[in-house]
Scaffold this active site. Structure first.
Site, PDB file in Angstrom:
ATOM      1  N   GLY A 197       6.470  -6.749 -10.570  1.00  0.00           N
ATOM      2  CA  GLY A 197       5.696  -6.973  -9.346  1.00  0.00           C
ATOM      3  C   GLY A 197       6.533  -6.663  -8.120  1.00  0.00           C
ATOM      4  O   GLY A 197       7.562  -6.009  -8.219  1.00  0.00           O
ATOM      5  N   ASN A 198       6.075  -7.120  -6.965  1.00  0.00           N
ATOM      6  CA  ASN A 198       6.887  -6.971  -5.753  1.00  0.00           C
ATOM      7  C   ASN A 198       6.634  -8.172  -4.842  1.00  0.00           C
ATOM      8  O   ASN A 198       5.832  -9.043  -5.161  1.00  0.00           O
ATOM      9  CB  ASN A 198       6.601  -5.630  -5.062  1.00  0.00           C
ATOM     10  N   HIS A 199       7.351  -8.201  -3.708  1.00  0.00           N
ATOM     11  CA  HIS A 199       7.333  -9.404  -2.866  1.00  0.00           C
ATOM     12  C   HIS A 199       6.171  -9.476  -1.877  1.00  0.00           C
ATOM     13  O   HIS A 199       6.160 -10.353  -1.021  1.00  0.00           O
ATOM     14  CB  HIS A 199       8.643  -9.491  -2.073  1.00  0.00           C
TER      15      HIS A 199
END
Ligand code: CTP
Length: 404
Positions: A208-210
């Site tokens: 995923g990412n932030h």
């Protein structure tokens, strides 16, 4: 700027009521006609004489005048207003508004009002954070009312936290912006994507990412506030929207976001592609949890579909496509390349070099570049303010016919 606008203010019993005479002065100075309702408790904090002098109208509290037997027509008052503002709104009044409890003139008028309603809560931080207050606020937002969020700061109790009534100058700005932009996008169908995507490695793990989704949600909210009908396709976030004008579609992976976005695209006028879509996804996600005993796995990735690139190919003359670029170096050049290769009308660039901008921050610092090379640069602002700046540029482009 507010010339001819009729504004009805409801003041309830909070110490923050002392700010309202300043607000009335500011509104009257801008040309608005202001009438004011006070609850009985509000009269302990601000006098009817101050209010009637500044508003040039009687300060209203009671439905009946026992001296002459006359009646204050709350229905007429409710119909008179172009905008009703309840400020400060106490926890008690929020509860009454959410439940339709018309036990005073202010509440009876509120229930009769046909105009847009804004409410600006002010109370101690624990009262503000109580689940019942939160629930009432959500209910009021679901009615379509606009929340003027309280500020964080020192409170009358001596505690510090969220609960301070927004300053009169800022309430004035919000009211001005409402009359300026309200209905600007009425009839427009807008698609917004937001948040990260999660790419499955196995049933329990993902890449995923932030991204928090806040930028996309703020854009969706701003579009709805300007009269548009919005579809919000969001990856996994903690945010939710209860705005009636926003239809939410939840997705998880880049591929799901691709499918939903393509499905919606043909019916919309404007797209804001603000999601942080994964560029790569595991080629062969395991359908069982990968166990340690099998050794360190090597996860092979394959590229995802570039949704925006596909939309750029499908784009019709009457559609506007807005992309986002998150860059760490050669920012302007890279953003311009994305603008051209993806056939965009406008790109919103944010650089990870800027302190306080981008993922995980409530603030952002952006530069907008349109397809004629024109640039708009802004300082560090809240994502809500950034959304409003972006919408200002987009609506100007629509008005000038540049984007079509
Ligand atoms: N985007 C997309 N689909 C993808 C990747 C990105 O629609 N698979 C969109 C993003 O939502 C954003 C724009 O493309 O509006 C640019 O995204 P960004 O991550 O900055 O750039 P990429 O095109 O992915 O290129 P790179 O990661 O190499 O900078």
């Amino acid at each position: 700027m507010l010339s001819g606008k009729k504004i009805l203010i409801g003041i309830t019993g909070s110490i923050a009521a002392y700010k309202i005479p300043f607000l009335i002065r500011l509104l009257v100075k801008e040309g608005a006609e202001v009438q004011v309702l006070l609850t009985e408790n509000a009269r302990d904090f601000v006098t009817p004489l101050t209010i009637s002098t500044l508003s040039k109208h009687p300060a209203l509290t009671y439905p009946f005048n026992s001296a002459d037997g006359s009646w204050t027509n709350h229905v007429e008052l409710g119909n008179w207003a172009d905008l009703m503002l309840i400020a400060p709104a106490t926890a008690a009044t929020l509860s009454k508004m959410a439940n339709g409890l018309a036990d005073n003139l202010l509440m009876a008028t509120y229930l009769s009002a046909k105009c847009p309603v804004f409410f600006a809560p002010a109370m101690d931080l624990d009262m503000y954070n109580h689940p019942s207050t939160k629930k009432n606020i959500e209910q009021l937002k679901a009615f379509g009312h606009r929340l003027i969020e309280p500020q964080v700061g020192e409170l009358a109790s001596g505690l510090t936290g969220a609960g301070r009534l927004e300053e009169p100058e800022n309430i004035l700005k919000i009211i001005n912006a409402f009359f300026l932009h309200n209905n600007e996008l009425t009839g427009k169908q807008i698609l917004v994507t937001a948040g990260p995507t999660y790419e499955p490695i196995d049933p329990v793990r993902f890449i995923g990412n932030h991204s928090s989704g806040l930028m996309g949600f703020s854009i969706a909210e701003e579009c709805a506030n300007r009269g548009a009908t919005v579809t919000l396709i969001s990856g996994p976030t903690h945010l939710k929207s209860d705005n009636k004008a926003i239809r939410c579609i939840d997705v998880i992976s880049a591929n799901e976001m691709y499918e939903q976005t393509i499905k919606e695209f043909a019916h919309v006028d404007i797209v804001f592609m603000s999601a942080a879509v994964a560029d790569f996804t595991p080629s062969h996600p395991s359908d069982k949890k990968i166990k340690k005993e099998s050794g360190t796995p090597v996860i092979k990735l394959k590229p995802t579909k570039d949704i925006l690139l596909e939309l750029g190919k499908l784009k019709q003359k009457n559609q506007i496509l807005i992309g986002f670029a998150l860059e760490t170096d050669n920012e302007i050049e890279n953003a311009k390349t994305k603008l051209n290769t993806k056939n965009l009308d406008l790109i919103v660039l944010n650089s990870l070099k800027d302190e306080g901008a981008g993922f995980g921050y409530p603030t952002n610092k952006v530069t907008l570049i349109n397809n004629s090379g024109k640039k708009w640069e802004y300082g560090l602002k809240t994502k809500k303010e950034v959304a409003s700046d972006i919408l200002d540029v987009v609506t100007t482009m629509i008005k000038k016919g540049q984007a079509f």
